[in-house]
Enzyme design. Structure first.
Site, short mmCIF file in Angstrom:
data_model
loop_
_atom_site.label_atom_id
_atom_site.label_comp_id
_atom_site.label_asym_id
_atom_site.label_seq_id
_atom_site.Cartn_x
_atom_site.Cartn_y
_atom_site.Cartn_z
N ASP A 100 0.85 -1.18 0.00
CA ASP A 100 0.00 0.00 0.00
C ASP A 100 0.90 1.24 0.00
O ASP A 100 2.12 1.12 -0.14
CB ASP A 100 -0.96 -0.02 1.20
N LEU A 101 0.34 2.39 0.15
CA LEU A 101 1.13 3.64 0.08
C LEU A 101 2.20 3.75 1.17
O LEU A 101 3.17 4.48 1.01
CB LEU A 101 0.21 4.86 0.13
#
Length: 150
Positions: free
Chosen positions: A28-29
């Site tokens: 994810d980020l």
């Protein structure tokens, strides 16, 4: 010209080990592995295990003999895998039945547990009904479980 070889696992006694690397697409980020990717890694490791046991899934499907399907899975997330980590998936077969087997898988980084899976995989006909695994496949699993692979 040098041709790359696809990744593959190894047997270590009654364990199958399969390495993966955490790529950007897996995260994810924040750079932490997205939870569903453990399922993908576990599936790759099981597919590699079958290939190494000389169980030809494609031939069984094309010959309308049947296919393996996950009927139960329980995941326990322990620690996050992060971008660029090298992760090893360890697979063991804990119980063998006529139409299914129970397996345990664990993803580790440098021996540190990250995620564990307990699952049941069943052999089914192409219309989704349980059926007995081919005898030679059951023998391959039994030999793997007992560390009797030649």
């Amino acid at each position: 010209m040098v041709k790359p070889v696809p990744p593959g696992g190894v047997f270590d006694g009654a364990r199958h080990l399969y390495a993966v690397r955490v790529y950007y697409e897996d995260t994810d980020l924040s750079g932490i592995t997205y939870h569903a990717n453990y399922l993908r890694w576990f599936e790759r490791a099981r597919s590699d295990l079958l290939r190494m046991l000389k169980i030809d899934q494609r031939e069984a499907i094309e010959g309308e003999e049947g296919a393996y399907a996950v009927s139960e899975v329980n995941l326990k997330y322990l620690r996050p895998a992060k971008l660029d980590d090298d992760v090893v998936i360890e697979t063991t077969c804990t119980e063998l039945g006529a139409a299914s087997c129970r397996m345990h898988q664990i993803a580790t980084r440098d021996g540190e547990p990250l995620c564990e899976a307990s699952l049941r995989v069943g052999f089914i006909s192409l219309d989704g009904r349980p059926r007995r695994q081919p005898a030679e496949w059951r023998k391959a699993f039994k030999d793997f479980m007992e560390d009797n692979l030649a």
